[in-house]
Motif scaffolding. Structure first.
Motif, PDB file in Angstrom:
ATOM      1  N   MET A 197      45.646 -58.302 -67.055  1.00 10.63           N
ATOM      2  CA  MET A 197      45.550 -56.780 -66.468  1.00 10.63           C
ATOM      3  C   MET A 197      45.295 -56.771 -64.812  1.00 10.63           C
ATOM      4  O   MET A 197      44.961 -57.582 -64.115  1.00 10.63           O
ATOM      5  N   HIS A 198      46.307 -55.713 -64.458  1.00 13.84           N
ATOM      6  CA  HIS A 198      46.153 -55.515 -62.973  1.00 13.84           C
ATOM      7  C   HIS A 198      46.108 -53.823 -63.068  1.00 13.84           C
ATOM      8  O   HIS A 198      46.357 -53.166 -63.737  1.00 13.84           O
ATOM      9  N   SER A 199      45.530 -53.761 -61.714  1.00 17.24           N
ATOM     10  CA  SER A 199      45.242 -52.243 -61.414  1.00 17.24           C
ATOM     11  C   SER A 199      45.409 -51.849 -59.996  1.00 17.24           C
ATOM     12  O   SER A 199      45.565 -52.726 -59.272  1.00 17.24           O
ATOM     13  N   VAL A 200      44.935 -50.797 -59.591  1.00 18.55           N
ATOM     14  CA  VAL A 200      44.748 -50.228 -58.131  1.00 18.55           C
ATOM     15  C   VAL A 200      43.404 -50.872 -57.761  1.00 18.55           C
ATOM     16  O   VAL A 200      42.564 -51.155 -58.479  1.00 18.55           O
ATOM     17  N   LEU A 201      43.178 -50.658 -56.378  1.00 18.29           N
ATOM     18  CA  LEU A 201      42.148 -50.896 -55.659  1.00 18.29           C
ATOM     19  C   LEU A 201      40.914 -49.980 -55.968  1.00 18.29           C
ATOM     20  O   LEU A 201      41.033 -48.890 -56.166  1.00 18.29           O
ATOM     21  N   ASN A 277      59.075 -51.743 -66.916  1.00 15.33           N
ATOM     22  CA  ASN A 277      59.031 -52.774 -67.787  1.00 15.33           C
ATOM     23  C   ASN A 277      57.989 -53.796 -68.094  1.00 15.33           C
ATOM     24  O   ASN A 277      58.097 -54.969 -68.374  1.00 15.33           O
ATOM     25  N   SER A 278      56.636 -53.348 -67.994  1.00 13.41           N
ATOM     26  CA  SER A 278      55.532 -54.189 -67.997  1.00 13.41           C
ATOM     27  C   SER A 278      55.606 -54.761 -69.207  1.00 13.41           C
ATOM     28  O   SER A 278      55.832 -54.149 -70.296  1.00 13.41           O
ATOM     29  N   PRO A 279      55.415 -56.086 -69.505  1.00 10.69           N
ATOM     30  CA  PRO A 279      55.440 -56.953 -70.741  1.00 10.69           C
ATOM     31  C   PRO A 279      54.091 -56.537 -71.637  1.00 10.69           C
ATOM     32  O   PRO A 279      54.248 -56.783 -72.766  1.00 10.69           O
ATOM     33  N   GLU A 280      53.030 -55.813 -70.844  1.00 11.38           N
ATOM     34  CA  GLU A 280      52.000 -55.846 -71.585  1.00 11.38           C
ATOM     35  C   GLU A 280      51.412 -56.926 -72.365  1.00 11.38           C
ATOM     36  O   GLU A 280      51.030 -56.990 -73.492  1.00 11.38           O
ATOM     37  N   ASP A 281      51.262 -58.107 -71.767  1.00 14.58           N
ATOM     38  CA  ASP A 281      50.930 -59.418 -72.354  1.00 14.58           C
ATOM     39  C   ASP A 281      49.950 -60.051 -71.339  1.00 14.58           C
ATOM     40  O   ASP A 281      49.542 -59.393 -70.294  1.00 14.58           O
ATOM     41  N   GLU A 282      49.780 -61.256 -71.528  1.00 15.80           N
ATOM     42  CA  GLU A 282      48.801 -62.017 -70.720  1.00 15.80           C
ATOM     43  C   GLU A 282      49.357 -62.574 -69.482  1.00 15.80           C
ATOM     44  O   GLU A 282      48.755 -62.927 -68.415  1.00 15.80           O
ATOM     45  N   LEU A 286      49.197 -53.162 -67.640  1.00 12.57           N
ATOM     46  CA  LEU A 286      48.533 -52.116 -67.050  1.00 12.57           C
ATOM     47  C   LEU A 286      47.175 -51.711 -67.490  1.00 12.57           C
ATOM     48  O   LEU A 286      46.732 -52.438 -68.652  1.00 12.57           O
ATOM     49  N   PRO A 287      46.230 -51.052 -66.580  1.00 10.17           N
ATOM     50  CA  PRO A 287      44.943 -50.674 -66.928  1.00 10.17           C
ATOM     51  C   PRO A 287      44.869 -49.900 -68.236  1.00 10.17           C
ATOM     52  O   PRO A 287      45.773 -49.215 -68.603  1.00 10.17           O
ATOM     53  N   ARG A 288      43.655 -49.825 -68.693  1.00  9.41           N
ATOM     54  CA  ARG A 288      43.460 -48.900 -69.783  1.00  9.41           C
ATOM     55  C   ARG A 288      43.976 -47.692 -69.667  1.00  9.41           C
ATOM     56  O   ARG A 288      44.117 -46.847 -68.967  1.00  9.41           O
ATOM     57  N   ALA A 289      44.527 -47.048 -71.115  1.00  7.82           N
ATOM     58  CA  ALA A 289      45.000 -45.906 -71.090  1.00  7.82           C
ATOM     59  C   ALA A 289      44.087 -44.738 -70.779  1.00  7.82           C
ATOM     60  O   ALA A 289      44.507 -43.644 -70.439  1.00  7.82           O
ATOM     61  N   ASP A 290      42.649 -44.842 -70.850  1.00  9.11           N
ATOM     62  CA  ASP A 290      41.754 -43.749 -70.792  1.00  9.11           C
ATOM     63  C   ASP A 290      41.371 -43.739 -69.287  1.00  9.11           C
ATOM     64  O   ASP A 290      40.291 -43.027 -68.965  1.00  9.11           O
ATOM     65  N   SER A 291      41.854 -44.377 -68.257  1.00  9.48           N
ATOM     66  CA  SER A 291      41.213 -44.669 -67.011  1.00  9.48           C
ATOM     67  C   SER A 291      42.032 -43.980 -65.869  1.00  9.48           C
ATOM     68  O   SER A 291      43.274 -43.656 -66.106  1.00  9.48           O
TER      69      SER A 291
END
Length: 303
Positions: A197-201, A277-282, A286-291
């Motif tokens: 998981m990666h996100s913004v600061l 093209n995020s693989p959405e794996d380990e 991307l961060p949670r859809a509700d965030s």
């Protein structure tokens, strides 16, 4: 105006009824009232009988048939009124685990929130936030005496008459910022997050800071970048446990970041195509859809 997950929007919080004991008693004996049980910050749900089978739905307490539960509750909180129907949160944390299990399945909002209708998720977040605050303010911060619930769950007051300090629910402001440089966005991760998981600061606002100052400070502390053109994006309640996320965008003058304080495990600049093209794996997700962090990223990808 965008409606974010967990934001109650135009829901009528009905502050004018919080001191009206006659009105409150009548609503708590009205079978049409909606009562949302909370147990140790979890919410009562049941699986739907229709597809998709794993989609949860809320399970409410009948205020007439289960008046004994209302009487046993640690806190009864008026959330508000919608369409003439009163909505309450009922903190049943006093029940032991076996008694709670007899009522049904209590689940964490983090797990079920994105699967619920937006308004249901927002009301549960509202209930959770107030329940969390009550559980942590049972004693007066001035004199140490016990406090008692007031204003239909929206205040607590010290029981020592010589003190009588009134406390109000508090929310911790935190800034969350999308940092870009040209056609690339900075994505980062903390070691405690789920694999990939990666996100913004993001970071909490300190006393004496403006929100813009907090954005600039947090970015510099975490990745050593100086930012400019700081702009407000939007805000989202985030009751995990008690934050208000204040979203911003900012631009960096260059890409030469340096991980500063050890909070950030890794970071990278990414293009729109890489995010699409995020693989959405380990390896990367991307961060949670509700965030709001996801909203900040998706908004940039669409530019």
């Amino acid at each position: 105006m965008q409606t974010y997950f967990y934001a109650t929007g135009d829901f009528d919080r009905s502050a004018e009824h919080r001191e009206d004991q006659t009105w409150l008693r009548a609503r708590l004996s009205d079978p049409n009232s909606r009562v949302y049980p909370v147990w140790r910050l979890r919410h009562l749900v049941q699986p739907q009988k229709i597809q998709p089978a794993d989609m949860p739905q809320l399970r409410l307490i009948d205020p007439v048939a289960q008046a004994d539960l209302i009487a046993r509750a640690e806190t009864v909180i008026l959330l508000g009124v919608e369409g003439g129907i009163a909505h309450f949160a009922l903190d049943l944390s006093v029940l032991d685990e076996n008694a709670a299990m007899e009522l049904g399945d209590f689940q964490e909002l983090r797990g079920i929130g994105p699967l619920l209708p937006q308004r249901d998720g927002a009301l549960l977040a509202y209930a959770r936030g107030l329940a969390y605050w009550h559980q942590r303010h049972r004693y007066c911060g001035v004199c140490g005496a016990p406090t008692e619930v007031k204003a239909a769950g929206h205040q607590r007051q010290c029981t020592d008459r010589n003190c009588a300090t009134v406390q109000f629910p508090r929310t911790d402001p935190a800034v969350i910022m999308r940092v870009t440089c040209g056609n690339r966005i900075l994505m980062a991760r903390q070691g405690m997050w789920a694999p990939g998981m990666h996100s913004v600061l993001a970071g909490f606002v300190e006393p004496g800071e403006s929100l813009e100052d907090a954005v600039a400070r947090e970015v510099f502390e975490e990745v050593g970048l100086r930012v400019h053109n700081i702009r407000y994006f939007g805000s989202q309640p985030w009751p995990f446990p008690a934050s208000l996320m204040l979203g911003f965008t900012a631009e960096a003058s260059n890409e030469a970041f340096d991980l500063q304080d050890g909070e950030i495990e890794s970071a990278r600049w990414m293009s729109r195509m890489e995010l699409l093209n995020s693989p959405e794996d380990e390896t990367f997700r991307l961060p949670r859809a509700d965030s709001i962090s996801r909203r900040l990223i998706e908004d940039w990808v669409k530019l």
